[in-house]
Every structure is written in structure tokens, then in C-alpha cells.
Design a protein around this motif. Structure first.
Motif, PDB file in Angstrom:
ATOM      1  N   PHE A 277       0.905  -1.069  -0.007  1.00  0.00           N
ATOM      2  CA  PHE A 277       0.150  -0.037   0.069  1.00  0.00           C
ATOM      3  C   PHE A 277       0.950   1.264   0.113  1.00  0.00           C
ATOM      4  O   PHE A 277       0.572   2.289  -0.733  1.00  0.00           O
ATOM      5  CB  PHE A 277      -0.961   0.004   1.153  1.00  0.00           C
ATOM      6  N   THR A 278       1.798   1.415   0.937  1.00  0.00           N
ATOM      7  CA  THR A 278       2.883   2.454   0.869  1.00  0.00           C
ATOM      8  C   THR A 278       3.593   2.734  -0.297  1.00  0.00           C
ATOM      9  O   THR A 278       3.485   3.814  -0.644  1.00  0.00           O
ATOM     10  CB  THR A 278       3.659   2.358   2.050  1.00  0.00           C
ATOM     11  N   SER A 279       3.828   1.498  -1.076  1.00  0.00           N
ATOM     12  CA  SER A 279       4.753   1.747  -2.163  1.00  0.00           C
ATOM     13  C   SER A 279       3.575   2.217  -3.359  1.00  0.00           C
ATOM     14  O   SER A 279       4.226   3.205  -4.154  1.00  0.00           O
ATOM     15  CB  SER A 279       5.149   0.437  -2.525  1.00  0.00           C
ATOM     16  N   ALA A 280       2.448   1.731  -3.423  1.00  0.00           N
ATOM     17  CA  ALA A 280       1.488   2.120  -4.485  1.00  0.00           C
ATOM     18  C   ALA A 280       1.327   3.673  -4.218  1.00  0.00           C
ATOM     19  O   ALA A 280       1.149   4.309  -5.223  1.00  0.00           O
ATOM     20  CB  ALA A 280       0.300   1.137  -4.285  1.00  0.00           C
ATOM     21  N   ILE A 281       0.893   4.124  -2.933  1.00  0.00           N
ATOM     22  CA  ILE A 281       0.462   5.468  -2.723  1.00  0.00           C
ATOM     23  C   ILE A 281       1.539   6.433  -3.159  1.00  0.00           C
ATOM     24  O   ILE A 281       1.584   7.512  -3.780  1.00  0.00           O
ATOM     25  CB  ILE A 281       0.025   5.573  -1.346  1.00  0.00           C
ATOM     26  N   ASN A 282       2.691   5.863  -3.009  1.00  0.00           N
ATOM     27  CA  ASN A 282       4.091   6.846  -3.092  1.00  0.00           C
ATOM     28  C   ASN A 282       4.116   6.943  -4.731  1.00  0.00           C
ATOM     29  O   ASN A 282       4.538   8.048  -5.115  1.00  0.00           O
ATOM     30  CB  ASN A 282       5.223   6.092  -2.536  1.00  0.00           C
ATOM     31  N   PHE A 283       3.856   5.965  -5.287  1.00  0.00           N
ATOM     32  CA  PHE A 283       3.891   5.835  -6.905  1.00  0.00           C
ATOM     33  C   PHE A 283       2.933   6.864  -7.445  1.00  0.00           C
ATOM     34  O   PHE A 283       3.138   7.689  -8.279  1.00  0.00           O
ATOM     35  CB  PHE A 283       3.710   4.535  -7.432  1.00  0.00           C
ATOM     36  N   VAL A 284       1.637   6.655  -7.066  1.00  0.00           N
ATOM     37  CA  VAL A 284       0.364   7.452  -7.781  1.00  0.00           C
ATOM     38  C   VAL A 284       0.365   8.797  -7.377  1.00  0.00           C
ATOM     39  O   VAL A 284       0.099   9.569  -8.014  1.00  0.00           O
ATOM     40  CB  VAL A 284      -0.985   6.375  -7.575  1.00  0.00           C
TER      41      VAL A 284
ATOM     42  N   ASN B 286       9.883   2.656  -6.325  1.00  0.00           N
ATOM     43  CA  ASN B 286       9.582   3.022  -7.551  1.00  0.00           C
ATOM     44  C   ASN B 286      10.918   3.489  -8.299  1.00  0.00           C
ATOM     45  O   ASN B 286      11.096   4.473  -9.178  1.00  0.00           O
ATOM     46  CB  ASN B 286       8.687   4.365  -7.686  1.00  0.00           C
ATOM     47  N   ILE B 287      11.790   2.602  -8.101  1.00  0.00           N
ATOM     48  CA  ILE B 287      13.191   2.654  -8.825  1.00  0.00           C
ATOM     49  C   ILE B 287      13.314   1.470  -9.677  1.00  0.00           C
ATOM     50  O   ILE B 287      13.322   0.486  -9.383  1.00  0.00           O
ATOM     51  CB  ILE B 287      14.215   2.449  -7.762  1.00  0.00           C
ATOM     52  N   GLU B 288      13.406   2.050 -10.993  1.00  0.00           N
ATOM     53  CA  GLU B 288      13.525   0.891 -12.239  1.00  0.00           C
ATOM     54  C   GLU B 288      15.054   0.683 -12.260  1.00  0.00           C
ATOM     55  O   GLU B 288      15.939   1.703 -12.679  1.00  0.00           O
ATOM     56  CB  GLU B 288      12.840   1.599 -13.394  1.00  0.00           C
TER      57      GLU B 288
END
Length: 480
Positions: A169-176, A207-209
Motif C-alpha cells: 500500500f505504501t509503495s503504491a500510494i508513493n507511486f500514484v 519506484n526505482i527501475e
């Protein structure tokens, strides 16, 4: 007849009964009022986490991010609510209750199958979106309740082994909410290692590619490279590669080097390190003071990190195995400053087959340099040129065991990956480490480790007191 009824209500039994009924009504009324008040308490405070391994506990990292959230986020859950795993339901309520910027909507895929097609989703998934940025991503229930695939192939059955609700959830919110993806390039062609699945997952959560680059096959480092990483090369870089990296850094580039087992000398890599005030020492580091149960080559470094590097580190439990050491030297330019963030105690030795050199050795350091350049204003050629400043950054860790999966996956209390991710994200502007590891679902058994005074009190003392109190009450009533 009327007199008989009056006598009944005047009797002691009737009065006691009326009193009991009145007390029952009063207690029920109090319970209703308390429940109504409790229902108004926010979900984040209403649920107390009594789960094994604290799967509902939310870290300060997530709390701070949710507190500072300034964009509207929507969680659309495509699942039958009644049949959804209770752990997912409970955590979803607790997590989203921490921010009034998050809206949760449940969509039953059986009643509304067209919603799945319109949103390119499958059942038992959550679509997390932000209208302001136009970004969206999805989290499946399988991403939250992680199953050990190997156990299925070994035993034919499987069950969830990890709970990753907060991390997903934290990763998704940070991304969007940010809408930004950072680009990391890792070198190849020198016997470098590859990232473990744990490291790859944490990079994705931030979000590091990552993308591979061979510096001998390219004329220059890619323009979109925000961080160049050399992960435990076993062979030296070429003179050409060294100059290419130095040129990249002279323009404000960021480089991260994790040292490993080198085969032979590495004059070019050493020259790169020396340019920024670091020198590799021969041999392995043994620490007589800070070690794991008398294993001198298993070192618990002194963590002197501050700021972004220290974010989220609570115990400083970082373990390095068979580490090499660094010593600080004079950098090539006065504009370069070097800060150590990980070092041995003063009772450490650099051990080779011939020598044992005592001293304090650096195990991790960051060198920074402010790069200034002048740019002319394109709109007004007569105007004065403006000075633009950038910061080049070289991060060096002297042991690849920092992110060795044999350590990080088997010793859950270590903060190796936290320190590593802090070191990575500190290279990006306006970015902090929001990658949160999954929590284990393995059962922790409550066993009595020390059957001493505490055990005797709990097993014998308390029951004896209860029996004694009861006997005294019985004796008193018998005599009355």
C-alpha cells in the motif's frame, strides 16, 4: 384480588427482582451508549493489534507519508467483501483510517463483472489511483498474502508465509501520488553479482527501475541515469570506464560502489576511489570488540549515519561478514568532502596471510562535491549568466554481505536492507526510503523459558490465593 397483587409487589422477592431488572436495563443502556461512542472513534485507534508478529502494526514511515498526503487517493477493491480474508479487511480499514485523503470503495465482481473489464482488473485485487496525477497501480490479494511457492512444489500444498499489506500500500500510494519513477543502472562485464529478489522487491517498492549497462559497449552513461551502481565486481574496470565514470560525476552524477572479492589488482578502481579520498585496504577485517558471538570476521559495525541515511534505523543491527576495509586519504580536490557512516571499533585488524594491521577501518562512506556551472539566459542574451549547482555523490560500501540474501533473508532482525535502501534513495532528490519489508506469518509459540519464581507464582501461587479466599468466605458464612 387487587390486595393480593399489591402484597406480591410489596414482598422482598418482588423488590429484589425489580432491582435486578432495573440494573439489567441500566447495564444494557450503558453498553449501547459505550458502543455508540466507540463507533465514532477512528478505525486506526479502534483496532488494537493482538496478532502474532504484529501484522497490523504500521511503521512510522507509512504514518508520516499518510500524514503529509496532499492528494486524493482512491482504493477500489474488486472482491466479495464477505469472503475476503479477514486479515486483509482488518488491515485495509486500519491503514486507510490513518488519512482522510483516502477513499475506499468495494466492487463486487460477481454483481458487476463489467467493472473488471473497464479497469483492466481481475477479481481479488485493489486498484489504487490518484485523479490529480492520472496515475494508478494495482495490488492483488496474492501480493499481500505471500505464498511460498517452493513449499507447493515440495509438498503439494501451500499457505501464506508473509503479510505484505503495508509494504504494498505504501509503495503504491508513493507511486500514484508522485508519479515519478527513478532510474538506476547497474554495470556488467566485470563479474558483478545480481540483486536478490528481496533487494529487487525493495527497489520496486521505492519506484526505482533498474537496468543493466555495459560501459565498454556504450559511448557514454545513459542520459536518464540517476544512479550508477557497481555491485561487487570481481575484475577491475578499464581506464576508459574509469574516465567515463569520472566525467559523469563531474557533471553531478551519482555512483554507488559495493566492493566484493577482487581477483588480482584493481588500479583503475583504486584510482577512482582515491580521487574521492578513499583507499582500499588488503585483507579481511577482524573486530575484537564488535563481533557476532566471538566470530571476529562477523562484524557489527558502528553506525554513525545521520539524516536520510539513518532514517528508520532503530537498533543499528547491521552485520557484515568477511568485510574489507577502507581508510580515508586526501581527496583530489578541496571541494570534495567525505563522511563515514559505518566503521569498525578501534580494536579491529586488517588481516592478510603475512600481516595484521590494527586500527579503525571504514566500512561505508559517502563523498560529495558541489559542481558549479554557468548558464546563459536564452531569452535575454545581454543578461548575466546564472550559476547552476549540482552535487556529485560517491557512496562506497566495503562488503557485499550488506545485501547478501543468506544474511538478510535468514536473520529478520538485521537492518542491512534498511541501511542499503537509505543509501540508495539518498541519491535521489526529494525521495525517501518507503520500502517496507513483509511481515512473517510463521507461528510464534508461547513457551515458558524460565520455570523459576515467576512460573511457581503463576502456576501455584495465584490458584492457592483464590482457593484460600473462597475458603475464608465459606467459613465466615458457615459460622453466621
Amino acid at each position: 384480588m387487587l390486595e393480593k397483587i399489591k402484597k406480591i409487589f410489596r414482598s422482598t422477592t418482588s423488590r429484589n427482582g425489580s432491582y435486578s431488572v432495573g440494573m439489567i436495563v441500566l447495564v444494557i443502556g450503558i453498553a449501547v451508549v459505550v458502543n455508540m461512542i466507540a463507533g465514532q472513534i477512528p478505525e486506526s485507534y479502534r483496532n488494537i493489534d493482538v496478532s502474532d508478529n504484529k501484522i497490523y502494526e504500521i511503521t512510522d514511515t507509512s504514518r508520516e507519508m499518510l500524514k503529509s498526503l496532499d492528494k486524493e487517493i482512491k482504493f477500489t477493491v474488486f472482491a466479495e467483501k464477505d469472503s475476503t480474508d479477514e486479515r486483509i479487511q482488518t488491515f485495509l480499514k486500519k491503514y486507510t483510517g490513518l488519512s482522510d485523503k483516502i477513499e475506499v470503495e468495494w466492487v463486487d465482481p460477481v454483481l458487476h463483472p463489467s467493472e473488471l473489464t473497464e479497469n483492466n482488473m481481475e477479481a481479488d485485487g485493489i486498484l489504487i489511483s490518484c485523479e490529480e496525477t492520472g496515475k494508478s497501480t494495482s495490488v492483488t490479494f496474492d501480493d499481500i498474502l505471500v505464498t511460498d511457492e517452493y513449499s507447493y512444489y515440495m509438498t503439494g500444498s501451500s499457505s501464506p508465509t508473509e503479510f505484505d499489506g503495508e509494504g504494498q500500500f505504501t509503495s503504491a500510494i508513493n507511486f500514484v501520488a508522485s508519479g515519478e519513477t527513478k532510474k538506476l543502472y547497474y554495470t556488467s562485464g566485470h563479474g558483478e553479482q545480481t540483486f536478490s529478489s528481496s533487494v529487487t522487491e525493495l527497489l520496486e517498492k521505492n519506484n526505482i527501475e533498474g537496468e543493466e549497462v555495459n560501459l565498454l559497449m556504450t559511448n557514454e552513461i545513459p542520459e536518464d541515469c540517476e544512479l550508477l551502481m557497481l555491485y561487487a565486481p570481481t575484475a577491475d574496470i578499464s581506464e576508459e570506464e574509469k574516465e567515463r565514470i569520472l566525467s559523469y560525476m563531474s557533471e553531478g552524477g551519482k555512483v554507488f560502489i559495493i566492493l566484493g572479492e577482487m581477483e588480482g589488482d584493481a588500479p583503475n578502481l583504486d584510482a577512482l576511489l582515491n580521487e574521492y579520498g578513499m583507499q582500499r585496504e588488503e585483507g579481511y577485517i577482524a573486530d575484537m570488540q564488535r563481533n557476532y558471538q566471538g566470530n571476529y570476521y562477523y562484524i557489527f559495525p558502528e553506525i554513525t549515519a545521520t539524516g536520510e541515511l539513518a532514517e528508520g534505523l532503530s537498533s543499528d543491527m547491521v552485520l557484515l561478514v568477511n568485510a574489507h576495509g577502507l581508510t580515508m586519504t586526501d581527496a583530489a580536490r578541496d571541494t570534495i568532502s567525505v563522511t563515514e557512516f559505518m566503521q569498525t571499533s578501534s580494536q579491529a585488524y586488517a588481516v592478510t596471510e603475512e600481516t595484521q594491521e590494527e586500527g579503525t577501518y571504514t566500512l561505508g562512506a559517502v563523498a560529495t562535491e558541489t559542481i558549479s556551472s554557468e548558464e546563459e539566459d536564452a531569452e535575454d542574451e545581454s543578461s548575466d549568466s546564472e550559476e547552476e549547482t549540482k552535487e556529485s555523490r560517491l557512496t562506497v560500501v566495503s562488503s557485499d554481505s550488506l545485501i547478501d540474501s543468506q544474511l538478510t533473508d535468514n536473520l529478520a532482525t538485521l537492518e542491512n536492507l534498511d541501511l542499503f535502501m537509505n543509501a540508495v534513495t539518498s541519491n535521489f532528490d526529494d525521495t525517501q526510503n518507503v520500502a517496507i519489508e513483509a511481515k512473517s506469518l510463521e507461528i510464534t509459540y508461547n513457551t515458558m523459558k524460565h520455570t523459576g519464581v515467576t512460573g511457581m507464582v503463576a502456576i501455584v501461587g495465584i490458584p492457592a490465593l483464590v482457593l484460600l479466599f473462597g475458603f475464608m468466605k465459606w467459613w465466615k458464612r458457615r459460622k453466621a
